[in-house]
Design a protein around this motif. Structure first.
Motif, short mmCIF file in Angstrom:
data_model
loop_
_atom_site.label_atom_id
_atom_site.label_comp_id
_atom_site.label_asym_id
_atom_site.label_seq_id
_atom_site.Cartn_x
_atom_site.Cartn_y
_atom_site.Cartn_z
N TYR A 87 17.27 50.89 44.57
CA TYR A 87 16.76 52.14 45.14
C TYR A 87 17.74 53.29 44.94
CZ TYR A 87 12.63 50.22 47.43
OH TYR A 87 11.40 49.66 47.68
N MET A 90 17.77 55.07 41.71
CA MET A 90 16.63 55.96 41.44
C MET A 90 16.72 57.26 42.21
SD MET A 90 13.39 53.36 41.21
CE MET A 90 13.66 52.58 42.79
N GLN A 91 17.23 57.20 43.47
CA GLN A 91 17.28 58.40 44.30
C GLN A 91 18.24 58.19 45.46
OE1 GLN A 91 13.05 58.11 45.46
NE2 GLN A 91 13.73 58.43 47.55
#
Length: 126
Positions: A87, A90-91
């Protein structure tokens, strides 16, 4: 002889699974599918069962998927760390946001304890 073959196959595949003696054919296939998923990304126990039994996933009977997943030797805390790291690649997430994502039934469905462990092992909670 069959048990020896199954153990040998598990060793050759390097799956880390603990094969039960009495798995049915569909359950053995679900074990193979589960190991393939775990090789690609982190999964919670519940998330892996959902993936295996979903009509959008593999379509195994939910009880066969659960037996297969429970026959594996998986460190769910380690899986939560893997998912948390994925996670964060990704961001950005706050510590609480990452825990909520990991533990949500709409997210990864880790237990709160597993999700907290996963988030704490990343830079999101430091």
């Amino acid at each position: 002889m069959r048990i020896i073959n199954v153990v040998l196959l598990a060793f050759i595949l390097g799956s880390g699974s603990v094969w039960a003696q009495n798995l049915t054919g569909p359950q053995e296939n679900a074990v193979r599918s589960a190991n393939q998923y775990l090789a690609m990304q982190g999964f919670s126990r519940e998330g892996l069962i959902q993936q295996l039994s979903s009509d959008y996933g593999d379509g195994y009977d939910r009880s066969d998927a659960a037996v297969a997943v429970d026959s594996l030797n998986v460190d769910w805390n380690e899986q939560a760390v893997r998912s948390a790291e994925q996670y964060l690649q990704m961001q950005g997430f706050s510590c609480r946001g990452l825990i909520e994502q990991l533990s949500s039934s709409y997210g990864d469905a880790y237990t709160e304890r597993q999700a907290t462990h996963g988030a704490q092992q990343t830079n999101a909670c430091q």
